[in-house]
Structure formats: C-alpha cells, structure tokens
Motif scaffolding. Structure first.
Motif, PDB file in Angstrom:
ATOM      1  N   MET A  16       0.829  -1.208   0.000  1.00  0.00           N
ATOM      2  CA  MET A  16       0.000   0.000   0.000  1.00  0.00           C
ATOM      3  C   MET A  16       0.865   1.261   0.000  1.00  0.00           C
ATOM      4  SD  MET A  16      -3.018  -1.204   2.648  1.00  0.00           S
ATOM      5  CE  MET A  16      -3.763   0.404   2.828  1.00  0.00           C
ATOM      6  N   ALA A  17       1.970   1.225   0.759  1.00  0.00           N
ATOM      7  CA  ALA A  17       2.855   2.398   0.824  1.00  0.00           C
ATOM      8  C   ALA A  17       3.452   2.711  -0.542  1.00  0.00           C
ATOM      9  CB  ALA A  17       3.965   2.164   1.849  1.00  0.00           C
ATOM     10  N   THR A  18       3.931   1.683  -1.237  1.00  0.00           N
ATOM     11  CA  THR A  18       4.529   1.920  -2.559  1.00  0.00           C
ATOM     12  C   THR A  18       3.462   2.230  -3.603  1.00  0.00           C
ATOM     13  OG1 THR A  18       4.543  -0.479  -2.933  1.00  0.00           O
ATOM     14  CG2 THR A  18       6.575   0.515  -2.122  1.00  0.00           C
ATOM     15  N   SER A  19       2.263   1.662  -3.419  1.00  0.00           N
ATOM     16  CA  SER A  19       1.173   1.949  -4.356  1.00  0.00           C
ATOM     17  C   SER A  19       0.732   3.403  -4.274  1.00  0.00           C
ATOM     18  CB  SER A  19      -0.024   1.028  -4.074  1.00  0.00           C
ATOM     19  OG  SER A  19       0.315  -0.321  -4.299  1.00  0.00           O
ATOM     20  N   PHE A  20       1.052   4.063  -3.181  1.00  0.00           N
ATOM     21  CA  PHE A  20       0.702   5.471  -3.012  1.00  0.00           C
ATOM     22  C   PHE A  20       1.582   6.385  -3.860  1.00  0.00           C
ATOM     23  CE2 PHE A  20       1.668   9.492  -0.879  1.00  0.00           C
ATOM     24  CZ  PHE A  20       0.403  10.024  -0.647  1.00  0.00           C
ATOM     25  N   LEU A  21       2.842   5.958  -4.095  1.00  0.00           N
ATOM     26  CA  LEU A  21       3.861   6.852  -4.648  1.00  0.00           C
ATOM     27  C   LEU A  21       3.549   7.364  -6.048  1.00  0.00           C
ATOM     28  CD1 LEU A  21       7.130   5.022  -3.518  1.00  0.00           C
ATOM     29  CD2 LEU A  21       6.209   7.163  -2.627  1.00  0.00           C
ATOM     30  N   THR A  22       3.367   6.439  -6.986  1.00  0.00           N
ATOM     31  CA  THR A  22       3.227   6.841  -8.383  1.00  0.00           C
ATOM     32  C   THR A  22       1.987   7.687  -8.637  1.00  0.00           C
ATOM     33  OG1 THR A  22       4.498   4.955  -9.190  1.00  0.00           O
ATOM     34  CG2 THR A  22       3.009   6.001 -10.736  1.00  0.00           C
ATOM     35  N   PRO A  23       0.803   7.277  -8.153  1.00  0.00           N
ATOM     36  CA  PRO A  23      -0.366   8.138  -8.403  1.00  0.00           C
ATOM     37  C   PRO A  23      -0.254   9.496  -7.735  1.00  0.00           C
ATOM     38  CG  PRO A  23      -0.919   6.366  -6.893  1.00  0.00           C
ATOM     39  CD  PRO A  23       0.420   6.043  -7.464  1.00  0.00           C
ATOM     40  N   PHE A  24       0.358   9.540  -6.547  1.00  0.00           N
ATOM     41  CA  PHE A  24       0.536  10.832  -5.899  1.00  0.00           C
ATOM     42  C   PHE A  24       1.402  11.748  -6.746  1.00  0.00           C
ATOM     43  CE2 PHE A  24       3.457  13.540  -3.537  1.00  0.00           C
ATOM     44  CZ  PHE A  24       2.557  14.404  -2.921  1.00  0.00           C
ATOM     45  N   MET A  25       2.551  11.221  -7.174  1.00  0.00           N
ATOM     46  CA  MET A  25       3.468  12.043  -7.945  1.00  0.00           C
ATOM     47  C   MET A  25       2.865  12.424  -9.292  1.00  0.00           C
ATOM     48  SD  MET A  25       7.368  11.213  -9.080  1.00  0.00           S
ATOM     49  CE  MET A  25       6.776   9.948 -10.183  1.00  0.00           C
ATOM     50  N   GLY A  26       2.197  11.459  -9.939  1.00  0.00           N
ATOM     51  CA  GLY A  26       1.619  11.746 -11.246  1.00  0.00           C
ATOM     52  C   GLY A  26       0.565  12.830 -11.200  1.00  0.00           C
ATOM     53  N   SER A  27      -0.364  12.736 -10.233  1.00  0.00           N
ATOM     54  CA  SER A  27      -1.423  13.739 -10.147  1.00  0.00           C
ATOM     55  C   SER A  27      -0.882  15.083  -9.686  1.00  0.00           C
ATOM     56  CB  SER A  27      -2.531  13.264  -9.207  1.00  0.00           C
ATOM     57  OG  SER A  27      -2.029  12.985  -7.918  1.00  0.00           O
ATOM     58  N   GLY A 146      -3.621   8.371  -3.075  1.00  0.00           N
ATOM     59  CA  GLY A 146      -2.493   9.065  -3.693  1.00  0.00           C
ATOM     60  C   GLY A 146      -2.960  10.040  -4.750  1.00  0.00           C
ATOM     61  N   LEU A 147      -3.939   9.598  -5.552  1.00  0.00           N
ATOM     62  CA  LEU A 147      -4.511  10.500  -6.557  1.00  0.00           C
ATOM     63  C   LEU A 147      -5.199  11.690  -5.910  1.00  0.00           C
ATOM     64  CD1 LEU A 147      -6.065   7.905  -9.048  1.00  0.00           C
ATOM     65  CD2 LEU A 147      -4.169   9.459  -9.530  1.00  0.00           C
ATOM     66  N   ALA A 148      -5.815  11.448  -4.747  1.00  0.00           N
ATOM     67  CA  ALA A 148      -6.500  12.530  -4.046  1.00  0.00           C
ATOM     68  C   ALA A 148      -5.521  13.478  -3.374  1.00  0.00           C
ATOM     69  CB  ALA A 148      -7.460  11.943  -3.000  1.00  0.00           C
ATOM     70  N   ALA A 149      -4.478  12.901  -2.765  1.00  0.00           N
ATOM     71  CA  ALA A 149      -3.493  13.726  -2.062  1.00  0.00           C
ATOM     72  C   ALA A 149      -2.635  14.519  -3.043  1.00  0.00           C
ATOM     73  CB  ALA A 149      -2.595  12.846  -1.183  1.00  0.00           C
ATOM     74  N   GLY A 150      -2.418  13.958  -4.249  1.00  0.00           N
ATOM     75  CA  GLY A 150      -1.573  14.637  -5.228  1.00  0.00           C
ATOM     76  C   GLY A 150      -2.040  16.035  -5.571  1.00  0.00           C
ATOM     77  N   PRO A 151      -3.299  16.200  -5.988  1.00  0.00           N
ATOM     78  CA  PRO A 151      -3.764  17.554  -6.302  1.00  0.00           C
ATOM     79  C   PRO A 151      -3.759  18.495  -5.108  1.00  0.00           C
ATOM     80  CG  PRO A 151      -5.203  15.903  -7.280  1.00  0.00           C
ATOM     81  CD  PRO A 151      -4.270  15.168  -6.370  1.00  0.00           C
ATOM     82  N   VAL A 152      -4.108  17.981  -3.912  1.00  0.00           N
ATOM     83  CA  VAL A 152      -4.179  18.856  -2.744  1.00  0.00           C
ATOM     84  C   VAL A 152      -2.777  19.238  -2.263  1.00  0.00           C
ATOM     85  CG1 VAL A 152      -4.970  19.080  -0.373  1.00  0.00           C
ATOM     86  CG2 VAL A 152      -6.394  17.897  -2.043  1.00  0.00           C
ATOM     87  N   LEU A 153      -1.975  18.218  -1.886  1.00  0.00           N
ATOM     88  CA  LEU A 153      -0.623  18.504  -1.399  1.00  0.00           C
ATOM     89  C   LEU A 153       0.256  19.068  -2.513  1.00  0.00           C
ATOM     90  CD1 LEU A 153       0.135  15.415   0.892  1.00  0.00           C
ATOM     91  CD2 LEU A 153      -0.565  17.719   1.560  1.00  0.00           C
ATOM     92  N   GLY A 154       0.113  18.471  -3.732  1.00  0.00           N
ATOM     93  CA  GLY A 154       0.910  18.963  -4.847  1.00  0.00           C
ATOM     94  C   GLY A 154       0.583  20.397  -5.191  1.00  0.00           C
ATOM     95  N   GLY A 155      -0.709  20.730  -5.156  1.00  0.00           N
ATOM     96  CA  GLY A 155      -1.103  22.112  -5.434  1.00  0.00           C
ATOM     97  C   GLY A 155      -0.553  23.083  -4.410  1.00  0.00           C
ATOM     98  N   VAL A 156      -0.611  22.682  -3.132  1.00  0.00           N
ATOM     99  CA  VAL A 156      -0.068  23.543  -2.067  1.00  0.00           C
ATOM    100  C   VAL A 156       1.442  23.688  -2.199  1.00  0.00           C
ATOM    101  CG1 VAL A 156       0.290  23.733   0.421  1.00  0.00           C
ATOM    102  CG2 VAL A 156      -1.946  23.065  -0.460  1.00  0.00           C
TER     103      VAL A 156
END
Length: 470
Positions: A16-27, A146-156
C-alpha cells in the motif's frame, strides 16, 4: 515480530505504501505543468513527454522485471526498485532543463517497473483467494488516496514551495517505504526459482514495445515515427513467435490463448486506462489555463474524482469476492464512458459544479472497474505465474496510460501547435480537450464489450491457503 505484525498485514502495508507513490506524484506533477512550462519553456510536445517518457519506460520493463523477479526473488527486485525510484525522484527535483527532467523521469519509470511487477505478485502470494479481493480493494483505495493527495498537497507545494518540492517529497516517502520493506518483510518469494531467464526475448520485447509506443506517441511530430511504429509491430510479431518456442518464456503466450478470463481482463484494463488516464491532465490544464484557477484551487477541484475512487474501491474489491468481477467491472466501464461523453461538451463557460460532478461520476465508474478486474486477472492463474500475471496487468495499465497521453499529446500538438500551453491559447486547449474526450468515449465503449466478453463466471486457478514462501 509476527505476533506484533502478521506477514499478511506487513505485506499489505508495504504494498500500500509503494502503491501510493506513483499516483501521488503523477497527479501532483499534472498540476505543476504550467509552473514547469514557465521555467523551462512551454513546448507542448516536450511537456507531454515528461509524462509519456515515464510511462513508456515503465511499460517496456515491467514484463522482463516480473519474470526476473519470479526467478531471483520478488522481494529483492521490489526493494531495489523502491530505492531507485526515490533516487530518480530526487534527481528530477534537481533537473536543470526540461530535457534532463524527461531523462530522469524515464529512469524513474524503469524503477517503477521493478516495484509494480512485484508488489501485486507478493500480495497475491501471501493472501488466500477468499481474502484477496479485500486486500486488492484496500490497495486500490491507497492508489486513489495518492490521486487525491496529489492535487491537494501537490497544489499547495507547487504554490508555496515550487514544483521541485513535489519530487523531493516523493523521494522521502519512497525511502521510508524501502526501509519499511527491509525491516518488516521476512523471507523471499520466487515462484520460478531455478528456471532460466530469456535475455534474448527480453531484449526483443523492450525494443519492440519501445518502438511501438514511441512511434505512436511521435507520429504527429517526427517524420520517421510511422516507420518506427511499423518496425516495432514487426519486431513484436517476431517476439511472440520466439516466445511460443521457449521452455521458459517471459510472456506466456498460451496463457492469453487458452485463458479467456485472463486475456479479456487484461484487454479491458488496457482499454480503461487508455480512456481515462489523461483526464486529470486535461482538466488540470482547463482549470488553470482556461478558467484561471491557481494550482492550489485546481488541486482541490480535482479531488472530487479520487476521493470517490478511494471510498468505493474496498467495497468493490470485497464485492468481487462474492459476485462476478465481470459484471461489476462492466458496469464501472459503462459509467466511466458516460462521464467521458459528458466532457465532450466542455467549454470556456462550463459551470464548475458540472465539472466537479462529472469527475465524481468518472471516479465511481473507475472504482467499480479496477478492483474487480484486478481480482479477476490474479485469480485466473496458478501461483507460479503470479509474477507474470502482475506484470501483464501492470503492462496493460501502463500501455493504456501511454496511449492515453499519446492521444492527448497528438491532439494538443495539432490544435495548439506553436502557440504553447498558456492562457492565450485557451480556445485551442478547449478544442483539443473536446476532441480527446470524443476519442476516449469511443475507446471506453469498446472496453465495455471487452469486459463482457470474458463471461460472467470467472474461474479461480488452484490456490492454497497461505501462499508459499521460499
């Protein structure tokens, strides 16, 4: 240690931890496209290759690494991939030009192939069939988190710290995941230990798929691309012939011929990702360059899709342990097709609430498709083929994503041309988006039929209670 954290739980946490990485970074990176364009230039074609290059290398190395991991040990390849993924994420954050960023992202794609060719195989090995759908549903939920956190954290982060901070944050998460795997995962999993690795076939596969994906992605911008595409298709035919004659192939050609569930489930996965992956990329551009929102606000708006994915995936995965995954996945694909069709009518004046509602609709459809489809694929093969099955699934996903980005890159290049990705080209971006959604809707409708073609009674391959650990 097993009393504190059982093996099944430890594996689930690490995957689960590694599955978080790519979608987070991509989004998150999708939101940073305008910022990267402002620093390095707004060449639409090169900016598209920042995403496509990563997907291409991920796709072409997945299958060889999956087979290699089955022979030498999945945990070794998994941990090495996580470390390298983190290293190249850090280097991407230090990139001095758009070209260097593309190369670092391509190298990161190779590392991600090492992770995703093994993670699902390890999870499937450890979890017995009656509990597998639930575990895959939880893993899928983390992907969508990860997809959800990407736009929020990535945007910030992009808004306050700059786009480079996204890569640095990803590197830190990756190192923590690698340390967790080293600390908690005991033993090794190698379902094909002692068998030979087909280096000739692997090389041919890498060259063939690279040529096919590069040729298709560049056909609108490189004069020789169509010849490269044809050469790639010819080389792929030779590769398939070579594999049918090998005792220990990297691709079980007969598996696709004889196992209807496996074949059509993989096809459905490729089609689904071909139709949906670039949605975030397109809507991110629309929100920032057409509607004028900053990256932080755009990230919050994009959150509407992955939140529903994360919420519904565990439910869909558990449900697929009880009823036919084909039925659930087909309904999911149909709902997704409806959402894509509604985006065909997007315009400069589209009400924001409608965009949010439609993203949510696509999120519901994707959640109903992904976990049941993954469960169908992994349950259709015997244990020694879990690495191959996991790699096939990953390859279909990444090929689909690369095709999705290739369609968008081609259409943006056609509509936007030399105008660049900026606010002045808003009408052309809208036109490119509409054309893209037309193509994606048609692809997704075809996918519904591919999903239904496998039948409503999937079979499970022979399975033991706990999986084998070498």
């Amino acid at each position: 240690m097993n009393r504190i954290l059982p093996l099944e739980t430890a594996v689930l946490i690490v995957v689960m931890a590694t599955s978080f990485l790519t979608p987070f970074m991509g989004s998150a990176v999708n939101l940073s496209i305008p910022a990267i364009a402002a620093e390095f230039g707004d060449n639409a074609l090169l900016l598209g290759w920042m995403v496509t290059g990563y997907l291409l290398t991920s796709a072409v190395f997945l299958l060889p690494f999956g087979r290699y991991a089955d022979i030498v040990g999945r945990k070794k390849v998994f941990i090495a991939g996580t470390v390298l993924f983190s290293l190249f994420a850090a280097l991407s954050g230090l990139a001095w030009s758009l070209t260097s960023l593309i190369w670092f992202r391509a190298a990161q794609g190779i590392a991600s192939a090492m992770i995703f060719s093994t993670g699902m195989a390890i999870l499937t090995t450890v979890y017995p069939a009656p509990k597998r759908g639930k575990a895959m549903g939880l893993t899928a939920a983390v992907v969508y988190i990860g997809l959800a956190a990407g736009p929020v954290l990535g945007g910030v982060m992009n808004h306050y710290l700059g786009w480079r901070s996204i890569f640095h944050f990803t590197a830190i998460i990756g190192i923590l995941a690698a340390l967790l795997a080293i600390w908690r995962l005991e033993g090794e999993w190698a379902g094909a230990r002692g068998e030979t690795f087909d280096f000739i076939g692997s090389t041919g596969y890498i060259l063939a798929l690279s040529a096919v994906l590069y040729g298709f992605s560049s056909i609108s911008s490189v004069i020789w691309a169509k010849y490269i595409l044809v050469a790639g298709l010819a080389l792929m035919a030779l590769f398939l012939h070579h594999q049918s004659r090998q005792q220990h192939p990297i691709l079980q050609v007969e598996l696709f011929r004889q196992n209807k569930v496996f074949a059509y489930s993989n096809l459905a996965a490729m089609i689904n990702y071909s139709a949906t992956f670039a949605v975030g990329f397109l809507i991110s551009l629309h929100l920032q360059l057409v509607m004028g929102y900053d990256s932080q606000m755009a990230g919050l708006i994009l959150l509407s899709q992955p939140v529903l994915m994360a919420a519904l995936s565990p439910f869909a995965g558990t449900l697929s342990d009880r009823i036919s995954p084909s039925i659930l996945a087909s309904w999911g694909m149909g709902i997704t097709a409806l959402g894509l069709f509604l985006f065909v009518f997007i315009s400069v004046d589209t009400y924001l609430g409608l965009i949010i509602a439609n993203l949510a609709l696509i999120g519901v459809g994707f959640a109903l498709f992904a976990s049941p489809n993954n469960n169908a694929i992994m349950s259709a093969v015997e244990k020694k083929l879990y690495g191959v099955a996991s790699s096939s699934l990953g390859t279909m996903r990444l090929v689909g994503q690369a095709v999705s980005m290739a369609v968008v890159t081609l259409l943006i290049a056609s509509f936007v041309g030399d105008a660049g990705l900026n606010k002045n080209s808003a009408p052309m971006i809208v036109a490119a988006s509409r054309a893209s959604f037309m193509v994606f809707t048609a692809i997704c409708i075809i996918g519904v039929f591919a999903s239904l073609a496998r039948g409503s009674k999937e079979r499970s391959a022979p399975d033991d209670a706990k999986g084998q650990q070498d």
